[in-house]
Design a protein around this motif. Structure first.
Motif, mmCIF file in Angstrom:
data_model
loop_
_atom_site.group_PDB
_atom_site.id
_atom_site.type_symbol
_atom_site.label_atom_id
_atom_site.label_comp_id
_atom_site.label_asym_id
_atom_site.label_seq_id
_atom_site.Cartn_x
_atom_site.Cartn_y
_atom_site.Cartn_z
ATOM 1 N N GLY A 151 5.367 -7.214 0.266
ATOM 2 C CA GLY A 151 4.325 -6.620 1.104
ATOM 3 C C GLY A 151 4.781 -5.527 2.036
ATOM 4 O O GLY A 151 3.945 -4.882 2.672
ATOM 5 N N VAL A 152 6.102 -5.295 2.168
ATOM 6 C CA VAL A 152 6.598 -4.229 3.044
ATOM 7 C C VAL A 152 7.607 -3.404 2.267
ATOM 8 O O VAL A 152 8.245 -3.881 1.326
ATOM 9 N N TRP A 153 7.768 -2.152 2.674
ATOM 10 C CA TRP A 153 8.731 -1.267 2.034
ATOM 11 C C TRP A 153 10.111 -1.502 2.620
ATOM 12 O O TRP A 153 10.261 -1.698 3.822
ATOM 13 N N SER A 154 11.132 -1.497 1.764
ATOM 14 C CA SER A 154 12.499 -1.789 2.204
ATOM 15 C C SER A 154 12.969 -0.797 3.254
ATOM 16 O O SER A 154 13.648 -1.153 4.198
ATOM 17 N N SER A 155 12.623 0.456 3.106
ATOM 18 C CA SER A 155 12.970 1.476 4.093
ATOM 19 C C SER A 155 12.013 2.641 3.921
ATOM 20 O O SER A 155 11.541 2.901 2.815
ATOM 21 N N VAL A 156 11.726 3.317 5.008
ATOM 22 C CA VAL A 156 10.804 4.443 4.964
ATOM 23 C C VAL A 156 11.451 5.633 5.647
ATOM 24 O O VAL A 156 11.931 5.531 6.778
ATOM 25 N N LEU A 157 11.458 6.739 4.966
ATOM 26 C CA LEU A 157 12.058 7.961 5.488
ATOM 27 C C LEU A 157 11.121 8.610 6.508
ATOM 28 O O LEU A 157 9.923 8.690 6.287
ATOM 29 N N LEU A 176 0.843 -1.184 0.000
ATOM 30 C CA LEU A 176 0.000 0.000 0.000
ATOM 31 C C LEU A 176 0.881 1.237 0.000
ATOM 32 O O LEU A 176 2.048 1.180 0.426
ATOM 33 N N PRO A 177 0.397 2.375 -0.459
ATOM 34 C CA PRO A 177 1.213 3.595 -0.459
ATOM 35 C C PRO A 177 1.687 3.921 0.956
ATOM 36 O O PRO A 177 0.904 3.827 1.901
ATOM 37 N N PRO A 178 2.958 4.261 1.119
ATOM 38 C CA PRO A 178 3.446 4.618 2.458
ATOM 39 C C PRO A 178 2.847 5.943 2.908
ATOM 40 O O PRO A 178 2.799 6.901 2.132
ATOM 41 N N HIS A 179 2.364 5.980 4.128
ATOM 42 C CA HIS A 179 1.796 7.211 4.682
ATOM 43 C C HIS A 179 2.841 7.849 5.594
ATOM 44 O O HIS A 179 3.076 7.380 6.708
ATOM 45 N N ILE A 180 3.486 8.897 5.108
ATOM 46 C CA ILE A 180 4.580 9.548 5.838
ATOM 47 C C ILE A 180 4.198 10.993 6.110
ATOM 48 O O ILE A 180 4.050 11.787 5.171
ATOM 49 N N PRO A 181 4.019 11.370 7.387
ATOM 50 C CA PRO A 181 3.702 12.766 7.700
ATOM 51 C C PRO A 181 4.783 13.703 7.172
ATOM 52 O O PRO A 181 5.968 13.385 7.195
ATOM 53 N N ASN A 182 4.372 14.837 6.668
ATOM 54 C CA ASN A 182 5.274 15.882 6.173
ATOM 55 C C ASN A 182 6.055 15.455 4.936
ATOM 56 O O ASN A 182 7.158 15.942 4.690
ATOM 57 N N ALA A 183 5.484 14.530 4.153
ATOM 58 C CA ALA A 183 6.110 14.099 2.903
ATOM 59 C C ALA A 183 5.099 14.214 1.775
ATOM 60 O O ALA A 183 3.885 14.299 2.007
ATOM 61 N N GLU A 184 5.612 14.206 0.543
ATOM 62 C CA GLU A 184 4.736 14.277 -0.613
ATOM 63 C C GLU A 184 3.813 13.060 -0.656
ATOM 64 O O GLU A 184 4.225 11.943 -0.345
ATOM 65 N N ASP A 185 2.558 13.283 -1.059
ATOM 66 C CA ASP A 185 1.577 12.209 -1.136
ATOM 67 C C ASP A 185 1.984 11.215 -2.218
ATOM 68 O O ASP A 185 2.265 11.593 -3.352
ATOM 69 N N ARG A 186 2.040 9.917 -1.850
ATOM 70 C CA ARG A 186 2.455 8.903 -2.801
ATOM 71 C C ARG A 186 1.290 8.067 -3.332
ATOM 72 O O ARG A 186 1.477 6.970 -3.831
ATOM 73 N N GLU A 187 0.075 8.582 -3.217
ATOM 74 C CA GLU A 187 -1.073 7.844 -3.749
ATOM 75 C C GLU A 187 -0.954 7.719 -5.265
ATOM 76 O O GLU A 187 -0.472 8.628 -5.943
ATOM 77 N N ASN A 188 -1.387 6.577 -5.826
ATOM 78 C CA ASN A 188 -1.408 6.406 -7.276
ATOM 79 C C ASN A 188 -2.790 5.940 -7.711
ATOM 80 O O ASN A 188 -3.684 5.726 -6.893
ATOM 81 N N GLU A 189 -2.980 5.794 -9.008
ATOM 82 C CA GLU A 189 -4.308 5.485 -9.525
ATOM 83 C C GLU A 189 -4.849 4.153 -9.010
ATOM 84 O O GLU A 189 -6.021 4.024 -8.682
ATOM 85 N N SER A 190 -4.017 3.133 -8.950
ATOM 86 C CA SER A 190 -4.495 1.815 -8.525
ATOM 87 C C SER A 190 -4.682 1.729 -7.016
ATOM 88 O O SER A 190 -5.434 0.891 -6.524
ATOM 89 N N GLY A 191 -3.995 2.611 -6.272
ATOM 90 C CA GLY A 191 -4.105 2.586 -4.813
ATOM 91 C C GLY A 191 -3.118 1.642 -4.153
ATOM 92 O O GLY A 191 -3.105 1.537 -2.930
ATOM 93 N N TRP A 192 -2.267 0.962 -4.938
ATOM 94 C CA TRP A 192 -1.270 0.055 -4.363
ATOM 95 C C TRP A 192 -0.129 -0.131 -5.362
ATOM 96 O O TRP A 192 -0.211 0.282 -6.521
#
Length: 360
Positions: free
Chosen positions: A132-138, A89-105
């Motif tokens: 299923g998980v992101w390698s690293s999240v800022l 799923l798109p990573p939800h990171i406060p104070n970062a650019e929105d990473r939503e895409n058309e498919s939602g995943w």
């Protein structure tokens, strides 16, 4: 006669039309490939919420192993969908650019670029969807070189841009005084330098400048000899007993390494050290009548570290209950609730970077 009959028909017909247009629509059962609905019906009324789960090898296109959707005037929101369990799923990171895409995943193996908003974090970083998980999240936290919103100045407003809570380093803002007040043009612009705003302007009424210079109000520091100030009764300075004089008597304002001038008045200059330094010595510096400055502060390098508060990282389920400190430039593997899994945390420029839980 015809006109009267037509008017009667319109009065009867229009309320019914308006009522039909305003009535919310129900929803047909959503098509869910690879999943099941609860409750399962052919039709659902407006605002009905249903739950759904997915078959083995699939998961909902939302957080968790089951999800919900609500009928909103004929449309399901969000649309029920089962996706591959190794998708992200798109990573939800406060104070970062929105990473939503058309498919939602994002499909397994997809790499995206994550960028912090201006004034937060250390720029951008790539992350890859790995089973299923992101390698690293800022983590986008306020940068230590950024500034909070500048303080309110009486009788003034900022005309450069609208209000925001954080301003990136080197941001420049311009004040403008209200009608009937003025400020020197050279003092209207302030700059964010190493987490602090430069000297703030003062809006005064024309003709009051000389009165302000002649009768400068004493600050608490002026009356506190222990902080480098002078006695309110004697006007003497602790350093050598000389009388304080306008700072112009001493020439250029001294440069203190790793510090900025945050306030400059007729009788004193106020310094503040950069964010990675601790200030030692007086905050206020005066000019003596003999043309010499009083004692200057010094800025000493302070210990740099990051703190990992488990309450802030509930999404990765850390198996710790207390705050952990990581020294600048170091990495630490912190255990997760799942046996044999860890999340790697790194402290870089006092900003935290971390990975999702993985097996070593």
């Amino acid at each position: 006669m015809c006109a009267k009959y037509l008017g009667f028909v319109l009065l009867v017909w229009f309320p019914g039309v308006l009522h039909a247009q305003s009535a919310p629509q129900s929803c047909s059962a959503p098509i869910l490939n690879g999943g099941y609905l609860v409750p399962e019906q052919e039709e659902y009324s407006h605002e009905t919420m249903l739950s759904y789960g997915c078959e083995k090898g699939l998961k909902p296109a939302a957080e968790g192993w089951w999800s919900t959707s609500t009928c909103q005037d004929g449309t399901w929101s969000p649309r029920p969908e089962c996706i591959d369990k190794e998708a992200c799923l798109p990573p939800h990171i406060p104070n970062a650019e929105d990473r939503e895409n058309e498919s939602g995943w994002y499909a397994n193996g997809r790499t995206i670029s994550i960028k912090c908003n201006e004034g937060y974090g250390a720029g951008s970083q790539e992350a890859t969807c790995e089973k299923g998980v992101w390698s690293s999240v800022l983590v986008c936290e306020k940068s230590f070189t950024s500034c909070d919103a500048p303080p309110k100045i009486p009788h003034a407003v900022i005309i450069t841009q609208g209000y925001q809570e954080v301003f990136a380093a080197n941001s420049k803002l311009e004040y403008e005084c209200e009608d009937g007040f003025t400020v020197e043009v050279s003092q209207r612009i302030i700059t964010c330098i190493n987490g602090n705003w430069t000297t703030l302007p003062t809006c005064i009424k024309p003709g009051a400048a000389e009165v302000e210079k002649a009768v400068e109000p004493a600050t608490s520091d002026d009356r506190n000899p222990a902080r480098g100030g002078s006695s309110a009764n004697s006007g003497m300075n602790d350093r050598d007993g000389s009388l304080n004089a306008p700072i112009t008597t001493c020439g250029d304002v001294p440069v203190v390494p790793d510090a900025v001038v945050i306030e400059e008045k007729r009788t004193f200059v106020r310094y503040r050290c950069s964010v990675f330094y601790t200030q030692v010595g007086p905050e206020l510096v005066y000019c003596n009548s003999n043309g010499r400055w009083t004692q200057l502060p010094t800025c000493q390098v302070r210990e740099r570290f990051c703190e990992v508060d488990p309450a802030r990282y509930q999404g990765i389920a850390l198996a710790i209950s207390e705050v952990v400190r990581i020294t600048e430039g170091q990495q630490m593997d912190i255990p997760c609730y799942w046996s044999g899994t860890f999340s790697r945390f790194e402290c870089h420029n006092e900003q935290i970077r971390y990975t999702q839980c993985y097996r070593q």
